[in-house]
Design a protein around this motif. Structure first.
Motif, mmCIF file in Angstrom:
data_model
loop_
_atom_site.group_PDB
_atom_site.id
_atom_site.type_symbol
_atom_site.label_atom_id
_atom_site.label_comp_id
_atom_site.label_asym_id
_atom_site.label_seq_id
_atom_site.Cartn_x
_atom_site.Cartn_y
_atom_site.Cartn_z
ATOM 1 N N THR A 26 -59.494 -120.807 98.911
ATOM 2 C CA THR A 26 -60.646 -121.713 98.958
ATOM 3 C C THR A 26 -60.239 -123.147 98.639
ATOM 4 N N ASP A 61 -63.048 -129.512 103.651
ATOM 5 C CA ASP A 61 -64.441 -129.910 103.438
ATOM 6 C C ASP A 61 -64.528 -131.378 103.030
ATOM 7 N N LEU A 62 -63.528 -131.824 102.272
ATOM 8 C CA LEU A 62 -63.557 -133.198 101.775
ATOM 9 C C LEU A 62 -62.929 -134.188 102.750
ATOM 10 N N SER A 93 -70.849 -131.613 102.580
ATOM 11 C CA SER A 93 -69.834 -131.276 101.590
ATOM 12 C C SER A 93 -70.247 -130.038 100.823
ATOM 13 N N THR A 94 -69.275 -129.234 100.425
ATOM 14 C CA THR A 94 -69.556 -127.945 99.800
ATOM 15 C C THR A 94 -69.146 -127.908 98.336
ATOM 16 N N PHE A 119 -68.155 -125.040 95.978
ATOM 17 C CA PHE A 119 -67.814 -123.629 96.105
ATOM 18 C C PHE A 119 -68.217 -122.846 94.864
ATOM 19 N N SER A 166 -67.985 -133.967 95.558
ATOM 20 C CA SER A 166 -68.692 -133.905 96.837
ATOM 21 C C SER A 166 -69.683 -135.041 97.001
#
Lengths: 252, 327, 276
Positions: free
Chosen positions: A155, A162-163, B79-80, B82, B146
């Motif tokens: 992850t 994601d970033l 943006s995630t 997690f 994020s």
């Protein structure tokens, strides 16, 4: 039963270590016979002054460094690729190379090189040894790096993507730093297996590319030269230290 | 000025099983929107489809009206956060928060980082490593990392589940006020109905890969569209096909007067839960009914004959799912 | 990702293809050809090479190799299992004891083999010690025989077998041992009735891990063995150096490879799990 087991273990450890220790002790023997006659560094001095040995040692180091460089880079990228998604044929051939007897690898490479030499004006030499070493150490590197990858949290790469990082950036900045100790351990492993190799090297080495193991082999075959004791001790000690270091890295 | 995020008939089918089917929803700007459902209902898959980690088999995902199905995660302005926060262990807090900004090559990185740290109240910890922080602090770093990128939607994958129950309630309140302050649209995934009810402006309840109902917390709780939604959002009593929540079920020794609906029953046992009393009763036809009563309303003994009654306005008439309709 | 991944896999695929698979393919082809006049190969197809494998001379060598490898493997397992057991029960010092086993293995195979020459030679340590002590007059012929090769193989591969045996023992659920004791089993019974049967797949893998290199052993029989202890590895090496019969050498190599692969397949079938 515990007592018996401990006694047995002690005996087993003695069995494993005494031959090398005895060798090391007698490398300091002043006499050339296997009777202890006093401490001496003669055989070490002789080893350092032997030009043939010096050249062979130099060759071994060069080959090991070159082979390690190639196999570590290729192997690390390969392990990462397979970790992402398995490549059956590649994995299969890596595993196969692990169980292939060294002599078979050696002769097949000899045959292959000689066949290639029909088309190129090259001979057996340092380059063929290096290529051979890369071939057989690649699977070791892949295994060590793969083991490290299995402890890596995937992850983290997703978070990097994601970033805003691309796949290559994520690999370079997030995954590679996490793999670093494993890669270093793999490199040390590749180095020691390359440095110590006799069987494959002897088949594909040229006239000008004698390695240290080849010299030791010849000396062992011929018989009574005690210099072989001192070289052997140095090699065993050196490689042993490297492996200890590699194990420490692998577990960090 | 349409919705900031829209899903139109989105499906994700794996070779072995369909994860989500026919999801259509719209999230408005600034909303706190939750995806609620049990494990395996497809809520995380839906989140990952929006983030770009999975590719939709069918349907369209639109961000600000633009179709983003074919964009990679690093090309989408979402943006995630997690579930395990996924903080980079070899970078400091500052290094983590800067990461996205460095990809964008923005100016003023230092100021933006300190603004983000203000936002989540983590000042002073810039040079610590994630391993040195507590669970709650790590979550705040993940949020800051994020939010500093000003995403159109912030995706949160069960961010509170890694925290212990006491911390969870506290962080929940902080999260809500953070969202109000910053104004970013939140898409929040959870299996905890209390979390969803307390935090959300809109809730989408999912089950078996499909949407069961979308609405405000009140709508979902008081007017559930199916037995599943009713039962998932809270405890339910089912009496002859009529659904009544335990807190709406009254219990007394004498029969009530007025238009209350009433059934007789026998007390099985009463469980003292501190702030209330759960009285489990059994009816003549074998149905079990739980009445939640304030302990000030007295106590009940096992074996007592009582009357259970409720206000007809509180009834939920929901059809039972027929066997052939079960997914 | 697929593009990057293909790029990452390309160098390894190239290396394995060119430096491992291609050479094997070539010796496969050569095994069907005839010997060249000045060594190398001649472009004449023949079955001779494979037929020669059944020659009593080579059949004996093949059988001897198999037997030697089997006995050495057995020796390793018998000597290695108690050691692995000891380490798995060692508590805090486990890692240290494990390192003490691994370390000699990775120093240098050549040096470790030479160490036995140093010990067993006519002029070696054992003989000169016995002579100095007056226990024998003439040196004992300890080297250049089956015993020396057996010793060299066991010494060489013992650490190699301890690791997987230890790993298998570690994976065993300790609760099972406690349950057995709880039900009245003495330590020996627990060992034979619980530990060994459950660890069997791991033991089989460890056995194969040693058996295969022993089958293909070259250095050990070459340095420690004599003319009567020739193994398959020596035959192969000989064909590509002194005897200059590449086609026959190729055939023998392929036979060895075939045996190795069959054994692996059998293990995978039996264990039903990954080896590495």
């Amino acid at each position: 039963m515990k007592r018996g087991l401990a006694l047995y273990a002690a005996a087993a450890y003695l069995f494993l270590h005494i031959p090398l220790l005895v060798l090391a002790v007698f490398s300091f023997n002043s006499s050339r016979f296997t009777v202890w006659q006093g401490f001496s560094l003669d055989w070490y001095r002789a080893a350092f002054h032997d030009p043939q040995l010096a050249e062979a040692a130099w060759n071994s180091i060069l080959i090991a460094i070159a082979a390690t460089l190639f196999s570590t880079v290729i192997g690390t990228l390969c392990a990462y690729g397979i970790w992402k998604r398995d490549a059956k044929v590649l994995s299969g051939s890596l595993y196969l190379s692990l169980v292939t007897p060294e002599i078979v690898m050696g002769i097949s490479l000899l045959v292959f090189f000689q066949w290639i030499f029909r088309f190129l004006r090259v001979q057996l030499g340092m380059h063929t040894v290096i290529l051979a070493h890369v071939a057989f150490s690649l699977s070791y590197v892949v295994i060590v790096v793969m083991a490290r990858l299995r402890t890596f949290d995937a992850t983290l790469e997703e978070a990097a993507l994601d970033l805003g990082a691309t796949e290559w950036q994520a690999f370079r900045e997030i995954t590679l730093p996490a793999l670093a100790p494993g890669i270093a351990a793999a490199a040390l492993l590749a180095f020691t297996t390359s440095f110590d190799d006799y069987v494959i090297t002897s088949m594909v080495a040229g006239v000008d590319s004698e390695t240290l193991p080849m010299v030791i082999y010849a000396m062992a075959r011929r018989g009574a030269n005690p210099v072989v004791n001192s070289i052997s001790t140095m090699i065993a000690g050196g490689l042993g230290a490297l492996i200890l270091f590699s194990e420490r890295l692998r577990k960090s | 000025m349409g919705p900031v995020l829209e899903l139109r008939n989105v499906s994700k089918h794996y070779p072995t099983h369909p994860a989500v089917t026919g999801i259509s929803l719209a999230v408005n700007r600034g909303e706190f929107y939750s995806l609620l459902g049990p494990s395996g209902c497809g809520k995380t898959t839906t989140l990952r489809l929006v983030a770009g980690f999975e590719e939709a088999t069918e349907g369209d995902i639109l961000l600000n009206g633009r179709r983003i199905n074919d964009l990679k995660p690093y090309q989408r302005n979402v943006s995630t956060v997690f579930q395990n926060y996924a903080l980079f262990p070899h970078l400091t807090v500052r290094g983590n928060i800067e990461f996205g900004l460095k990809r964008q090559q923005t100016k003023d990185i230092a100021r933006k980082v300190s603004d983000a740290m203000d936002m989540v109240q983590l000042n002073g910890k810039e040079d610590r490593f994630p391993g040195e922080l507590s669970g709650g602090e790590r979550q705040r770093v993940a949020l800051a990392r994020s939010l500093v990128l000003r995403p159109d939607v912030l995706l949160l994958d069960e961010p509170l589940s890694a925290l212990d129950p006491i911390l969870r309630k506290q962080v929940r309140a902080e999260l809500k006020s953070l969202q109000r302050r910053v104004g970013t649209t939140f898409l929040f995934v959870t299996h905890d109905q209390e979390e969803a009810l307390s935090l959300s402006d809109q809730i989408a309840v999912m089950n078996g890969g499909r949407l069961e109902q979308v609405g405000t917390p009140q709508e979902i709780y008081l007017r559930p569209a199916s037995r599943f939604v009713a039962g998932f959002l809270g405890a339910m009593n089912w009496i002859d096909g009529i659904g009544i929540r335990p807190e709406a079920t009254r219990i007394s020794r004498s029969a009530p007067n007025g238009d209350a609906r009433c059934v007789p029953g026998t007390v099985q046992h009463a469980m003292f839960l501190g702030n209330c009393l759960h009285v489990e009763t059994i009816l003549h036809n074998g149905d079990r009914v739980v009445a939640e009563v304030s302990r000030l309303d007295g106590s009940f003994e096992s074996g007592e004959n009582v009357h259970l009654w409720w206000n007809p306005a509180d009834e939920l008439l929901l059809p039972r799912v027929l066997p052939h309709e079960v997914q | 990702m697929t593009q990057l991944r293909r790029l990452f896999l390309a160098p390894a695929s190239l290396t394995m293809g060119v430096l491992f698979l291609a050479p094997l393919a070539i010796i496969f082809v050569y095994s069907w050809l005839s010997r060249g006049v000045y060594g190398g190969v001649a472009a004449k197809a023949t079955l001779e090479n494979y037929q020669r494998l059944f020659d009593p001379l080579y059949a004996v060598i093949l059988l001897r190799t198999f037997a030697m490898a089997a006995v050495a493997t057995l020796g390793c397992l018998i000597l290695g299992f108690p050691l692995a057991l000891f380490i798995s029960r060692a508590g805090a010092r486990k890692n240290l004891y494990l390192q003490l086993v691994i370390l000699p293995f990775w120093t240098s195979f050549l040096v470790r083999t030479y160490a036995w020459m140093f010990l067993l030679r006519d002029t070696g340590l054992i003989n000169s010690a016995l002579q100095s002590a007056g226990l024998i007059r003439a040196p004992l012929p300890l080297l250049y025989n089956n015993g020396a090769v057996f010793l060299g193989l066991v010494y060489g591969y013992l650490p190699f077998v301890v690791l997987p045996l230890y790993a298998t023992l570690e994976r065993l659920d300790k609760n099972l041992l406690e349950a057995a004791a709880d039900l009245g089993a003495k330590p020996w019974t627990t060992l034979t009735r619980v530990v060994v049967p459950l660890c069997a797949p791991g033991f089989r893998a460890a056995a194969l891990l040693v058996f295969i290199p022993c089958l293909g052993a070259y250095l050990t029989p070459d340095l420690l063995g004599g003319s009567k202890t020739v193994m398959v590895g020596n035959v192969i090496q000989n064909q590509f150096t002194t005897a200059r019969d590449w086609p026959f050498g190729s055939a023998v190599s392929l036979l060895l490879m075939a045996v190795v692969m069959v054994l692996l397949l059998l293990l995978i079938r039996r264990n039903g799990e990954e080896l590495i």
